[in-house]
Design a protein around this motif. Structure first.
Motif, PDB file in Angstrom:
ATOM      1  N   ASN A  33     -91.594 -26.701  -7.347  1.00 27.38           N
ATOM      2  CA  ASN A  33     -90.308 -26.291  -6.782  1.00 27.38           C
ATOM      3  C   ASN A  33     -89.170 -26.306  -7.804  1.00 27.38           C
ATOM      4  OD1 ASN A  33     -91.259 -25.774  -4.127  1.00 27.38           O
ATOM      5  ND2 ASN A  33     -91.336 -27.981  -3.772  1.00 27.38           N
ATOM      6  N   GLY A  59     -87.482 -24.092 -11.053  1.00 22.29           N
ATOM      7  CA  GLY A  59     -87.465 -22.735 -11.570  1.00 22.29           C
ATOM      8  C   GLY A  59     -86.737 -22.635 -12.897  1.00 22.29           C
ATOM      9  N   THR A  83     -89.986 -19.454 -10.152  1.00 24.36           N
ATOM     10  CA  THR A  83     -90.064 -20.788  -9.558  1.00 24.36           C
ATOM     11  C   THR A  83     -91.517 -21.144  -9.311  1.00 24.36           C
ATOM     12  OG1 THR A  83     -87.917 -20.495  -8.467  1.00 24.36           O
ATOM     13  CG2 THR A  83     -89.353 -22.233  -7.620  1.00 24.36           C
ATOM     14  N   THR A 126     -93.763 -23.063  -7.145  1.00 24.58           N
ATOM     15  CA  THR A 126     -93.678 -23.711  -5.833  1.00 24.58           C
ATOM     16  C   THR A 126     -94.856 -24.649  -5.617  1.00 24.58           C
ATOM     17  OG1 THR A 126     -94.980 -22.123  -4.539  1.00 24.58           O
ATOM     18  CG2 THR A 126     -92.698 -21.533  -5.020  1.00 24.58           C
ATOM     19  N   THR A 133     -83.765 -25.708  -8.549  1.00 30.12           N
ATOM     20  CA  THR A 133     -84.871 -26.200  -7.745  1.00 30.12           C
ATOM     21  C   THR A 133     -84.842 -25.499  -6.396  1.00 30.12           C
ATOM     22  OG1 THR A 133     -83.576 -28.072  -6.904  1.00 30.12           O
ATOM     23  CG2 THR A 133     -84.931 -28.449  -8.868  1.00 30.12           C
ATOM     24  N   SER A 134     -85.958 -25.571  -5.676  1.00 31.39           N
ATOM     25  CA  SER A 134     -86.142 -24.742  -4.494  1.00 31.39           C
ATOM     26  C   SER A 134     -86.831 -25.545  -3.401  1.00 31.39           C
ATOM     27  CB  SER A 134     -86.991 -23.519  -4.887  1.00 31.39           C
ATOM     28  OG  SER A 134     -87.224 -22.675  -3.782  1.00 31.39           O
ATOM     29  N   ARG A 176     -86.585 -19.833   2.194  1.00 31.96           N
ATOM     30  CA  ARG A 176     -86.666 -20.539   0.906  1.00 31.96           C
ATOM     31  C   ARG A 176     -85.264 -20.594   0.322  1.00 31.96           C
ATOM     32  NH1 ARG A 176     -89.807 -22.643  -2.759  1.00 31.96           N
ATOM     33  NH2 ARG A 176     -91.731 -22.063  -1.676  1.00 31.96           N
ATOM     34  N   THR A 186     -82.990 -21.677  -2.833  1.00 33.53           N
ATOM     35  CA  THR A 186     -83.053 -21.960  -4.265  1.00 33.53           C
ATOM     36  C   THR A 186     -81.643 -22.165  -4.783  1.00 33.53           C
ATOM     37  OG1 THR A 186     -84.984 -20.508  -4.443  1.00 33.53           O
ATOM     38  CG2 THR A 186     -83.898 -21.156  -6.497  1.00 33.53           C
ATOM     39  N   CYS A 214     -79.357 -21.693  -7.156  1.00 31.91           N
ATOM     40  CA  CYS A 214     -79.060 -20.898  -8.343  1.00 31.91           C
ATOM     41  C   CYS A 214     -78.049 -19.827  -7.939  1.00 31.91           C
ATOM     42  CB  CYS A 214     -80.326 -20.264  -8.917  1.00 31.91           C
ATOM     43  SG  CYS A 214     -81.108 -19.058  -7.817  1.00 31.91           S
TER      44      CYS A 214
END
Length: 771
Positions: free
Chosen positions: A120, A122, A141, A143, A214-215, A227, A229, A231
């Motif tokens: 998770n 990226g 990313t 996962t 991070t995700s 999902r 993320t 960013c």
């Protein structure tokens, strides 16, 4: 205005967005609109929603996308910087890469080190070709769902998918286990400083633990299969949310219920990433650009450099150590923005780069130089944000009258029944107050404005309260430290304080009130020890919430609170510079050990505020006793040294870089009593920031005045008095400023600043003794 250009090369690439929607390409690419009809353009699942919300639709990489909404481009830009905005980025290509060889597959296409990523986590990376050119940028990313999640540029979707498909066939033919799935889901970006607080209401996961890049898979306001993320491409804290198409409208509407959230279009998205210095594919970089030329070497993993196992490595790796013929650099222009296709000139007039255009123009150097001059002279450097630029030439008196008429209308609008109208008026006045000195105009209207601000602070929503607090701070700076400013401060201080300590009030409003209370007290109540101590007490009651608990651990706080703690601590530190010497000892003894513990905070901006406050308290204490030594100095220096060399991978690279430089300075000062001097130029003058107290004062004014701080340093008597600059200079245009040596100017400024500080401290010491 920040422009990204190539210097020392034949070609120049610009990322400045054209002001006309007809010239808006991929988030600002300078490509003409084609004859493609609206009906033939692709549409995201939010298309009808955009139209219903007043979105102005334009062609964008083959899609029909909103360039802006009912608010102006500037309003959307500023709202994102101050609160948060939703951007539709569903046109981006989302891909899942499956199979046990998925990492090997994706690394055969890009420069990044994907194998080293944790679940998770990226990274931003680049597709490169065999010649080292950049084919596209993308986020990969890794996962914990046994696939890689890849998001790439909308304008390169066809090229990217073809590129991956060709490599996929090659891998399958070689017996590798890998598969691709192109996701049919929407993607929206929620960007801005209040993002975490807004989104936290709709997710179960603790967003304070979701660090940059991070995700997490999580329901968002009840919508399953999302999902999130952390960013984005605006320079602000933000997330991108991949959401099932059938639920994206409902989720967007739910987010917009919060007054902190507004819709924003491609125009604001482009200017935001331009302001943050983030490059754009097809505009700043393309297949003729290598990562080294693009200043994107940091995207190339160390292991990948050593292995030289990515496309174009034989060209790119040698460039890392050698000098390239051209380089993408950031330039900040003062005054009018740099136009498209404008050449970049060296001081001696040689063309060393170009802003915009990817080929030779065919024009002579004389033609290009003439074009620069005509562009530069087409706008006035002193133009206000209120001026609408009709293009007509008007005399100075007429311009002044027109500006005052607009300001009067804005003041009238502060009493409008519509919150939207009041907010627009507050923003217009904020821009005017920060960009020019308006003492004479405001003197006779100060009571009217103060009454209006009082009403907004008492009855307005969080956004209006925040804007009113900021405007009041600017009003105090405009009026200076005289009786007029003190009257306004006496009236509004109790209201600012009540919002500040109200746990039910908007965090954004409380944060702005903290900064306003510190600035207004510093300017308007600097000689009133009672008001000073009351304000410091209110500010202290906030940031002590970040102090360690009884067991020595730091408390967990909800999202958004660290920003409030930082604002309160910085304002308190500003007011510490006004405290009598008799109180410095007790403050240092109490706060220094607790602030030392706060250096372990997980929030980078709060850590930095703590570090700078520690240095300021040290400086204040050393001014009283040069032999001062903190009893736990060794442990403090060890903590500072750790932060100055922090290499923890769980922290974002930007956070690590930002804190390292600050804590190196703090450590150097505490160990050696030396400060890295900073030179600030404005007009023909210079001030030197040669201490932590002086830096905190300058930074506080810069936070309030923003880009207008240079103008106020030149013409505002208050700032000139504070920094020991004397009366404003009056220079005949035919006479150059008299040159004095750097040392002479430094000594003069420093002596005047210290003399003023000592004079003020004498008054406070007497009052403190009486109390």
């Amino acid at each position: 205005m920040l422009a990204r250009v190539f210097v020392n090369g034949r070609y120049g690439l610009s990322n400045r967005v054209s002001s006309g929607a007809a010239r808006l390409g991929v988030a600002g690419q300078t490509q003409e609109r084609s004859s493609t009809t609206e009906a033939s353009l692709k549409r995201t699942p939010l298309y009808d929603f955009h139209r219903a919300q007043g979105g102005k639709m334009v062609e964008f990489a083959g899609w029909s996308m909103p360039v802006q909404y009912k608010d102006s481009h500037i309003a959307s830009h500023l709202h994102t910087r101050q609160h948060c905005s939703i951007f539709d980025v569903s046109h981006m290509l989302q891909t899942k890469v499956y199979g046990k060889d998925r990492v090997k597959f994706i690394e055969s296409l890009i420069v990044g080190d994907i194998a080293e990523l944790k679940d998770n986590q990226g990274t931003l990376s680049l597709f490169t070709n065999t010649k080292g050119g950049i084919m596209d940028d993308l986020i990969v990313t890794k996962t914990d769902q046994e696939y890689l999640y890849v998001v790439s540029n909308a304008g390169c979707a066809d090229k990217d998918s073809a590129h991956m498909q060709a490599k996929l066939q090659e891998f399958k033919a070689a017996g590798h286990d890998v598969d691709l799935e192109y996701m049919e889901e929407s993607l929206i970006a929620l960007q801005g400083p209040s993002m975490a607080r807004v989104l936290q209401e709709g997710v179960c996961d603790d967003l304070s633990k979701l660090s940059f890049m991070t995700s997490v898979l999580t329901p968002v306001f009840g919508v399953q299969g999302c999902r999130v993320t952390r960013c984005g491409y605006t320079g602000e804290d933000g997330v991108e949310i991949s959401v099932p198409c059938e639920s994206v409208v409902a989720l967007t509407e739910r987010l917009l219920v919060n007054s902190e959230v507004k819709l924003a279009g491609l125009g604001a998205r482009d200017s935001l990433r331009l302001e943050a210095g983030l490059c754009l594919y097809g505009n700043d970089i393309d297949e003729t650009t290598t990562p080294v030329e693009a200043s994107l070497v940091w995207t190339i993993g160390k292991r990948r450099r050593q292995a030289r196992d990515f496309p174009g490595a034989d060209i790119i790796v040698p460039q890392i150590k050698a000098k390239t013929q051209r380089k993408r650099v950031g330039l900040i222009s003062r005054g009018p923005p740099v136009r498209q296709h404008t050449p970049i000139l060296s001081p001696d007039g040689r063309i060393i780069g170009k802003n915009g255009g990817r080929g030779e123009s065919g024009a002579s150097d004389d033609d290009l130089a003439s074009d620069v001059l005509s562009h530069y002279s087409s706008a006035s450097e002193s133009a206000s944000v209120l001026d609408e630029g009709t293009g007509e030439v008007v005399d100075e008196q007429t311009a002044q009258e027109e500006t005052e008429d607009k300001l009067k209308q804005c003041i009238d609008n502060l009493m409008d029944k519509s919150a939207k109208v009041r907010l627009a008026a507050l923003e217009s006045l904020r821009s005017a107050f920060s960009s020019r000195v308006l003492y004479d105009f405001l003197l006779e209207r100060r009571l009217t404005i103060s009454d209006c601000l009082e009403r907004s602070l008492k009855k307005g929503g969080g956004e209006e309260q925040a804007a009113a607090a900021t405007l009041f701070a600017l009003l105090c700076v405009q009026l200076g430290g005289g009786v007029e400013g003190e009257e306004g401060f006496k009236m509004l201080r109790p209201i600012l304080s009540s919002i500040l300590i109200d746990s039910c009030a908007s965090l954004s409003a409380r944060q702005h009130c903290a900064r306003a209370l510190g600035m207004c007290c510093y300017v308007s109540a600097s000689d009133d020890i009672e008001d000073l101590l009351k304000c410091m007490g209110h500010l202290e009651s906030l940031f002590v919430g970040a102090y360690p608990l009884g067991d020595g651990s730091l408390p967990s706080v909800k999202a958004g609170t660290p920003a409030l703690h930082s604002a309160a601590l910085q304002s308190w530190a500003l007011l510490c510079s006004l405290c009598p010497a008799s109180r410095i000892n007790s403050m240092v003894n109490y706060h220094l050990p607790l602030l030392q513990a706060c250096l372990d905070s997980s929030e980078v901006n709060f850590r930095i505020a703590v570090g700078e406050t520690i240095a300021l308290l040290y400086e204040l204490r050393r001014d009283i006793d040069q032999e001062f030594e903190y009893e736990d100095c060794d442990a403090l220096c060890e903590s500072l040294k750790g932060l100055a060399t922090d290499g923890n991978k769980y922290r974002a690279k930007n956070d690590r870089r930002k804190q390292r430089s600050i804590f190196r300075e703090v450590l150097h000062y505490i160990e050696n009593d030396e400060f890295s001097e900073e030179k600030i130029r404005f007009g023909v003058e210079v001030i030197y920031i040669d201490g932590w107290m002086r830096r905190r004062i300058y930074d506080a004014f810069k936070e309030v005045l923003e880009s207008g701080v240079s103008h106020h340093l030149q013409f505002n008597p208050l700032l000139r008095d504070i920094f020991g600059l004397g009366a404003p200079l009056i220079l005949d245009s035919s006479v150059k400023a008299i040159k004095i040596s750097r040392t002479e100017r430094h000594l003069f400024n420093s002596a005047a600043f210290k003399a003023r500080t000592k004079l003020r401290n004498k008054v406070r010491d007497k009052r403190a003794d009486v109390m």
